[in-house]
Design a protein around this motif. Structure first.
Motif, short mmCIF file in Angstrom:
data_model
loop_
_atom_site.label_atom_id
_atom_site.label_comp_id
_atom_site.label_asym_id
_atom_site.label_seq_id
_atom_site.Cartn_x
_atom_site.Cartn_y
_atom_site.Cartn_z
N ARG A 59 0.82 -1.22 0.00
CA ARG A 59 0.00 0.00 0.00
C ARG A 59 0.85 1.26 0.00
NH1 ARG A 59 -3.06 -2.90 4.72
NH2 ARG A 59 -3.82 -4.64 3.44
N THR B 16 -4.62 -4.08 -6.06
CA THR B 16 -6.03 -4.25 -5.68
C THR B 16 -6.23 -5.49 -4.82
OG1 THR B 16 -6.58 -5.44 -7.74
CG2 THR B 16 -6.87 -3.04 -7.74
N GLU C 167 -5.04 -4.34 -1.28
CA GLU C 167 -5.54 -3.09 -0.72
C GLU C 167 -6.36 -3.35 0.55
OE1 GLU C 167 -7.90 -1.19 -3.67
OE2 GLU C 167 -9.59 -2.56 -3.46
#
Length: 282
Positions: free
Chosen positions: A102, A160, A163
């Motif tokens: 992240r 993704t 995340e």
């Protein structure tokens, strides 16, 4: 007061864990979550030779996979000259992998899109036992498929999957079906057909074999922890120590390690100083 004190202790523990990650292995003490470490010294761990041989016998593998279980990719779809190669070892269920990605993913994506690095993804699955549906294997196989068929969106897809709000919890796992993995791939820009095919299980056996070999590789082990742990990054085959950086400082530490001024991040005309063979700077 007690809650504030406990929060302060947890924050100091996280800072300490990042500071001692001398082999790019992050020990998350925050909220009591430890880094995912595999006990590779156990007697039932396959030897390097046998696990390597087993990996070579897997015929159904990504066409751009190498003999070590890595998948080399770049913005042009082939190895670029004059730039460093960053290897990324990641288990999609690893909480430390999520925290680090992240912070680093936007920088990695800009380096990748500008052709300033090659990347070699090593998707592994040693946390299946923490899930009820072999999530690590399924998500890693999906990453491998996208790495072969749509490498331009691979860094975004990894982002993704990791995340916050999507990555399943290692300690409080909730079943995550294939449809949700497909949706994350499409959010990253992967086209629908490729995203749906990525969860077909085509590379499940290859992921299992490459994981076993990765865990047997002595050069990837952290002697302080007695085995292999994720996340792990290597630059030109040298482990990136992260320069003892704290979590928010990792993007700057990465640029420093490859010799690229921050002002030149994302500039296709500027290549990192370490080149394709240089040792990263800490």
């Amino acid at each position: 007061m007690r809650q504030a004190a406990e929060q302060s202790i947890r924050e100091r523990r996280l800072q300490t864990s990042i500071g001692i990650a001398v082999t790019a292995i992050i020990a998350l003490a925050l909220l009591g979550i430890g880094a995912a470490t595999h006990p590779s010294h156990h007697s039932n761990q396959p030897s390097g030779e046998s696990s390597y041989a087993s990996l070579q016998h897997i015929s159904q593998r990504p066409s751009n996979a190498d003999a070590t279980g890595g998948i080399l990719f770049s913005t042009d779809g082939h190895a670029l000259t004059g730039v460093p190669t960053i290897e990324v070892y990641v288990d999609p269920l690893c909480p430390a992998c999520g925290q680090v990605d992240r912070v680093l993913n936007p920088t990695m994506e800009r380096l990748f899109s500008a052709g300033q690095i090659n990347m070699a993804l090593h998707p592994i699955a040693f946390l299946d036992q923490a899930s009820s549906d072999a999530y690590s294997t399924r998500a890693s196989a999906a990453l491998a498929y996208v790495a072969e068929h749509d490498p331009k969106h691979l860094v975004a897809f990894m982002g993704t999957l990791l995340e916050q709000g999507f990555q399943p919890s290692e300690t409080r796992f909730t079943p995550t079906d294939d449809a949700r993995i497909v949706a994350q791939a499409m959010r990253a820009g992967v086209n629908g057909d490729t995203a749906r095919q990525s969860v077909s299980g085509e590379y499940t056996d290859w992921i299992t074999a490459s994981t076993a070999y990765t865990l047997s590789r002595k050069e990837l082990r952290n002697p302080d922890r007695g085995g292999f742990a994720t996340p792990l990054f290597r630059i030109n085959r040298h482990i990136w120590s992260m320069g003892n950086a704290q979590l928010p400082d990792l993007p700057d530490a990465l640029l420093n390690s490859i010799g690229l001024p921050k002002a030149d991040l994302g500039n296709p005309g500027v290549k990192p100083a370490v080149g394709p063979t240089g040792t990263p700077s800490d």
